[in-house]
Design a protein around this motif. Sequence first.
Motif, short mmCIF file in Angstrom:
data_model
loop_
_atom_site.label_atom_id
_atom_site.label_comp_id
_atom_site.label_asym_id
_atom_site.label_seq_id
_atom_site.Cartn_x
_atom_site.Cartn_y
_atom_site.Cartn_z
N GLY A 30 43.51 40.94 29.86
CA GLY A 30 44.31 40.49 30.99
C GLY A 30 44.27 39.00 31.28
N GLY A 31 43.45 38.27 30.56
CA GLY A 31 43.42 36.83 30.79
C GLY A 31 44.68 36.15 30.27
N VAL A 75 48.41 30.84 33.64
CA VAL A 75 49.22 31.10 34.81
C VAL A 75 49.34 29.81 35.62
N SER A 78 49.34 34.95 39.81
CA SER A 78 48.42 36.08 39.82
C SER A 78 48.14 36.56 38.40
N LEU A 79 46.96 37.13 38.24
CA LEU A 79 46.57 37.81 37.01
C LEU A 79 45.73 39.01 37.38
N ARG A 80 45.73 40.01 36.50
CA ARG A 80 44.88 41.18 36.70
C ARG A 80 44.03 41.37 35.46
N GLN A 105 41.93 41.86 40.49
CA GLN A 105 43.24 41.33 40.83
C GLN A 105 43.04 39.94 41.42
N VAL A 161 40.83 32.57 31.41
CA VAL A 161 41.85 32.41 32.44
C VAL A 161 42.08 30.91 32.63
#
Length: 121
Positions: free
Chosen positions: A8-9, A12, A17-19, A82, A117
Amino acid sequence: QVQLVESGGGLVQPGGSLRLSCAASGSIFSIYIMGWYRQTPGKQRELVATITSDDYTSYYADFVKGRFTISRDNAKNTVYLQMNSLKPEDSAVYVCYARIRVVHGHSDPYWGQGTQVTVSS
């Protein structure tokens, strides 16, 4: 053997947002707590958030309170993070953590490999 695999990284923009997801697998008898740390070059690994398995009590570092939400699916041995309202200073490698008791064994801490991230415009 126990494995923690994150996903999920990514990249952004600020405010986005990222999860993140982290799934535990292997000879698991029970998982007591799961959580996320983050690591940036030249800095100590810092705790981001944790959640217990029995009553879902969560803990957040001050720098993510109100922006990040941790949750878990015990049936899938998976923890989620989240991340909303991301800031450039949130850029880091996010590492999954769990304290797991293996079948016919003791409870020990386990770590994932980490997922990058990057928050940048």
